[in-house]
Design a protein around this motif. Structure first.
Motif, mmCIF file in Angstrom:
data_model
loop_
_atom_site.group_PDB
_atom_site.id
_atom_site.type_symbol
_atom_site.label_atom_id
_atom_site.label_comp_id
_atom_site.label_asym_id
_atom_site.label_seq_id
_atom_site.Cartn_x
_atom_site.Cartn_y
_atom_site.Cartn_z
ATOM 1 N N LEU A 1 68.561 26.860 33.236
ATOM 2 C CA LEU A 1 67.901 28.326 33.171
ATOM 3 C C LEU A 1 67.944 28.637 34.817
ATOM 4 N N ARG A 2 67.727 27.498 35.610
ATOM 5 C CA ARG A 2 67.583 27.959 37.127
ATOM 6 C C ARG A 2 68.984 28.117 37.561
ATOM 7 N N HIS A 3 69.997 27.444 36.913
ATOM 8 C CA HIS A 3 71.429 27.690 37.377
ATOM 9 C C HIS A 3 72.021 29.197 36.908
ATOM 10 N N THR A 4 71.318 29.439 35.682
ATOM 11 C CA THR A 4 71.709 30.947 35.270
ATOM 12 C C THR A 4 71.025 31.960 36.355
ATOM 13 N N HIS A 5 70.084 31.696 36.703
ATOM 14 C CA HIS A 5 69.268 32.733 37.292
ATOM 15 C C HIS A 5 70.053 33.035 38.692
ATOM 16 N N ASN A 6 70.609 31.836 39.276
ATOM 17 C CA ASN A 6 71.310 32.007 40.522
ATOM 18 C C ASN A 6 72.653 32.400 40.389
ATOM 19 N N TYR A 7 73.213 31.919 39.439
ATOM 20 C CA TYR A 7 74.633 32.386 39.300
ATOM 21 C C TYR A 7 75.107 33.368 38.249
ATOM 22 N N GLY A 8 74.156 33.570 37.342
ATOM 23 C CA GLY A 8 74.674 34.340 36.187
ATOM 24 C C GLY A 8 73.602 35.539 36.205
ATOM 25 N N SER A 9 73.407 36.047 35.186
ATOM 26 C CA SER A 9 72.347 37.250 35.295
ATOM 27 C C SER A 9 71.111 36.927 35.129
ATOM 28 N N HIS A 10 70.256 37.707 35.538
ATOM 29 C CA HIS A 10 68.909 37.271 35.441
ATOM 30 C C HIS A 10 68.130 38.592 35.259
ATOM 31 N N THR A 11 67.619 38.975 33.912
ATOM 32 C CA THR A 11 66.791 39.907 33.660
ATOM 33 C C THR A 11 65.457 39.609 33.332
ATOM 34 N N LEU A 12 64.436 40.316 33.939
ATOM 35 C CA LEU A 12 63.231 40.134 33.730
ATOM 36 C C LEU A 12 62.551 40.375 32.424
ATOM 37 N N ASP A 13 61.672 39.747 31.890
ATOM 38 C CA ASP A 13 61.007 39.959 30.638
ATOM 39 C C ASP A 13 60.328 41.324 30.770
ATOM 40 N N PRO A 14 60.459 42.292 29.982
ATOM 41 C CA PRO A 14 60.121 43.494 29.880
ATOM 42 C C PRO A 14 58.598 43.731 30.077
ATOM 43 N N ASP A 15 57.736 42.963 29.472
ATOM 44 C CA ASP A 15 56.481 42.786 29.643
ATOM 45 C C ASP A 15 55.882 42.349 30.972
#
Ligand code: CJB
Length: 841
Positions: free
Chosen positions: A723-737
């Motif tokens: 997950l950390r890898h995805t945040h940094n190198y993939g897309s990172h969309t925040l939870d809408p709430d």
């Protein structure tokens, strides 16, 4: 044992030997005597402070009589002893604990009442002994209680800080730190001005060959600081065994200030040496799970370790045994890496002072030490710069280099040609400057390494220490899941619950064998029992509500669901997730119709905990919690449906009020970051349920109490890295709430949003390292399940009873027995009940 008193004078000693008092009259006599003589007061000016002092002195006298007997018994028995080295002992208050452990609280209560005092008021006079930061320090305190209660010959060794963990004040929503000067009156310690050790710092090493061609190293020059011992008696529960905690205080070795300088008018510099020496034991470093690498901290560590080892070795030498028997007589447990220098110091004593060969000495050292790891957080793993070491402890640095050389040679033999492996496991990190990796030194110098919960022990085996598992084999690495003492955390903190349990299980036996709680399962559907159970919880909540009112001015409804998160403030513990959840709840309430609001379970969200003074983000979280409280608590749309409380200055004695009052408590660390947690155990043991992640001891708590009785949520440890890898190198969309929550914060709803920019930014823009957004939805959904479950009080109570019934495993007694068997190889020393122990049920 040598005795100073000649044979024919000893009869007089025996005749007049101090006898521990037991009766109410004797207790009162002692209190009055202490008021009138020790304190030089009388019934005309004996206030509660004086009554506390006198009652404590009466108990101290009693403890010290048992302490003396215990020490004599242990000396005569000459069996193996344990030394628990911890830079932190978070003891809290001593009087209530002493009264309960020796079984004389009711005697004291009646006695004090006859003298005109309420026992609760007297107990509340005591200043907490707060020589620790959080879980690690409190664990050490629980262990001392268990070791004494189980009759193990065991001492704690620590530092006698003049200032413990700072007192936290909240001013305009911000944390302000105030020094905790706790020693103006401390009746629980005995200064031992005759037990002193001179500890050397700085200087240089001279090496030469002696006449037999043997290499000799002499550490000379530098400065000397004197360690003075202060002993604190540690009473076991329902046993005469009274162990010792020895704390060292620093002072100038020359004794006093420099009179020459003083006479020539240079007052400031005349006292400078004295002050420099006293600085060593002056202040506890207020960092939890964080290493700052300050020279004074290294000085504290060496000072304490050198004094303790000198003391241990001196005691061993009196026995005139061969050095090879040292590990048969002595087990030393290292509470985290803070005392790792003890490994080097013992090697130094054996080779430089006692003339043993390297190999012979090293076998003794490694068979003596065990090392407990308490964290995998990289920022918490201790490293010391080589130049700093070189300057402060030049001989120790040489020995570390030798330890490392022999170690790396053995690695090379096992994994020929694997240079990467050598670089990875070297005790010296080849950085700029070079650093000494203390955890690696602790592993190499110990015969066992343990983590503090199963997941944590697995993680250290498979991540931070995996190379060492290959090198030393899997048996060196083990798990001992943490525990808590039921004496303080049930009997003392929750006397009514303890009494109810005692009435159903045949007395207080469960406090010695917590598995007896199992007998409560048969009452899980017993109407009468459930009623009493619920009444006790309610009364505990009323007590906390009163405390909240008196300290914050906010009125909370004791019938509301009390949701509590109290622990050090840290991003990994995720108080931010909790407060964002609270804001989400606030938004939800605001959007509801009056009808909808009626269906919602009212909630009180209670926070408490200190932030390290230099930890800006943690302080920002405290600020946000307070500001949210300020808005929510006075919003008429919300009323009783939601209250947000921050309790100032969370400490052990406050935990004793807070813990029994939870309906739900939060243990919501990012999976894989909380080594164990111990407050989770305390809350469940007191009839609260928990919401938590699959982390630390939560996992084993679930296994014991059943997954129907716990609210688990969030990502698993095994998925965190991806997950950390995805945040940094993939897309990172925040939870809408969560976005809605951030929007509200950014609208200045809780004061100037600029103050919280770094906090929201760490999630939105900087990779969300702690996975707050990833877990947000699951958290909110699970909180909704909590709301639903709480509406069915009948089922809820059954869940809490079943949970308590299944918590036996988490006694620190079980934990200490595991250490004793798997790591220390020590046996308890049986006692005859010759003492005047109280027999209260
Ligand atoms: N722990 O309190 C601290 N301070 C540290 O520097 C490192 C770890 C805690 O130790 C407790 C006792 O083992 C654990 O329960 C807790 O998870 C850990 O954070």
């Amino acid at each position: 044992v040598e005795a100073l008193i000649p044979e024919h004078q000893r009869d007089a000693w025996k005749k007049f030997q101090a006898k521990p008092w037991v009766s109410k009259d004797d207790f009162e006599k002692e209190v009055v005597r202490h008021v009138e003589t020790t304190l030089a007061r009388s019934m005309f000016n004996c206030d509660e402070t004086a009554a506390y002092a006198a009652a404590s002195l009466a108990f101290r006298d009693r403890l010290i009589t048992e302490w003396n007997r215990t020490q004599q018994r242990q000396t005569f028995a000459d069996t193996k002893r344990v030394y628990y080295l911890s830079l932190e002992f978070l003891m809290g208050r001593a009087l209530d604990n002493a009264m309960l452990n020796v079984g004389l609280k009711n005697v004291a209560k009646e006695g004090l009442s006859e003298l005109g005092f309420r026992i609760e008021d007297i107990i509340n006079q005591e200043h907490d002994a707060a020589l620790g930061n959080g879980g690690l320090g409190r664990l050490a305190a629980c262990f001392l209680d268990s070791m004494a209660s189980l009759n193990f010959p065991a001492w704690g060794y620590g530092l006698r800080y003049k200032y413990g963990i700072f007192k936290q004040e909240i001013v305009d929503g911000y944390q302000v730190e105030v020094p905790d000067y706790w020693l103006d009156f401390n009746p629980w310690e005995f200064p031992r001005h005759d037990i002193v050790v001179d500890v050397q710092f700085y200087g240089g090493v001279r090496k030469y060959q002696d006449d037999d061609g043997k290499n000799v190293a002499v550490w000379e020059g530098g400065e000397i600081v004197r360690a003075v011992a202060y002993d604190v008696p540690i009473p076991g529960f329902n046993t005469p065994t009274t162990n010792n905690m020895r704390l060292w205080s620093s002072k100038a070795a020359s004794g006093e200030f420099d009179f020459q300088k003083f006479n020539s008018g240079d007052y400031e510099s005349s006292v400078a040496d004295q002050q420099r020496a006293e600085t060593i034991s002056a202040v506890l470093y207020p960092n939890d799970n964080l290493d700052r690498g300050k020279e004074l901290r290294l000085k504290q560590q060496y000072f304490w370790v050198a004094a303790s080892l000198y003391d241990i070795v001196r005691r061993f030498k009196k026995s005139k045994r061969a050095w090879s028997e040292f590990p048969d007589q002595i087990a030393i447990q290292l509470n985290d890496t803070h005392p790792t220098l003890a490994i080097v110091e013992l090697q130094r004593i054996l080779i430089d002072m006692e003339g043993l060969d390297w190999d012979e000495a090293w076998a003794i050292v490694t068979n003596t030490f065990g090392y407990t790891n308490h964290t995998v957080l990289p920022e918490a793993l201790e490293k010391w710069s080589v130049p700093l070491f070189q300057n402060l402890l030049p001989r120790h640095l040489q020995i570390i280099y030798d330890i490392n050389m022999f170690f790396l040679q053995s690695v090379e033999r096992k994994f020929p040609g694997d240079r990467d492996m050598l670089a990875r496991v070297s005790i010296i990190e080849e950085s700029q400057p070079k650093m000494v990796r203390m955890a690696f030194l602790a592993i190499v110098g110990s015969h066992k390494v343990n983590g503090v919960a199963e997941l944590h022990s697995d993680l250290i085996r498979t991540t931070i220490f995996k190379d060492f598992v290959k090198i030393f084999g899997p048996d060196k690495f083990t798990n001992v899941t943490n525990g808590i003492t039921p004496r303080r955390w049930l009997h003392q903190a929750n006397p009514r619950l303890s009494e109810l349990i005692a009435s159903k299980t045949g007395g207080l036996g469960f406090l010695k064998d917590l598995n007896v709680l199992n007998e409560l399962e048969k009452f899980a559907d017993d109407k009468e029992f459930k009623k009493e159970w619920a009444e006790i919880k309610y009364a505990n909540k009323v007590k906390l509500a009163k405390y909240i009112k008196s300290t914050t001015g906010v009125t909370v409804n004791p019938s509301a669901l009390f949701d509590i998160q109290v622990k050090r403030i840290h991003e990994y513990k995720r108080q931010q997730l909790n407060i964002f959840g609270v804001i989400h709840r606030y938004l939800t309430i605001k959007a509801m119709t009056a009808e909808e609001r009626k269906k919602l379970a009212p909630r009180v969200s209670i926070f408490g905990g200190k932030a390290a003074p230099g930890y800006w983000m943690a302080k920002t979280i405290i600020h946000l919690i307070n500001n949210v409280g300020a808005v929510v608590n006075k919003d008429p749309d919300v009323g009783d449906l939601l209250k947000v409380i921050f309790l100032e200055d969370y400490n052990v004695s406050k935990a004793e009020i807070i813990t029994p009052a939870s309906d739900i408590s939060e243990h919501i660390s990012t999976a894989g970051t909380e080594a164990s947690g111990t407050s989770n155990m305390k809350f469940v043991l007191n009839g609260g349920l928990i919401i938590g992640t699959c982390d630390g001891a939560n996992i084993e708590i679930t296994r014991e109490i059943g997954e129907n009785n716990i609210f688990l949520f969030g990502n698993l440890a095994e998925d965190v890295e991806d997950l950390r890898h995805t945040h940094n190198y993939g897309s990172h969309t925040l939870d809408p709430d969560l976005v809605k929550v951030f929007d509200l914060i950014k609208s200045d709803a809780f004061g100037d949003a600029g103050a919280f920019g770094a906090l929201t930014g760490s999630i939105e823009d900087h990779g969300d390292y702690y996975l707050v957004s990833d877990d947000f939805h699951s958290y909110i959904k699970t909180q909704a399940l909590v709301d639903e479950a709480y509406k069915n009080q009948d089922e809820w109570i059954t869940k809490t009873i079943l949970s308590v019934a299944r918590m036996g495993f988490f006694s620190s007694d079980r934990c200490i027995n595991e250490y004793a068997e798997m790591i220390w190889n020590v046996e308890p020393l049986p006692v005859e009940k010759e003492s005047g122990l109280g027999k209260e049920e």
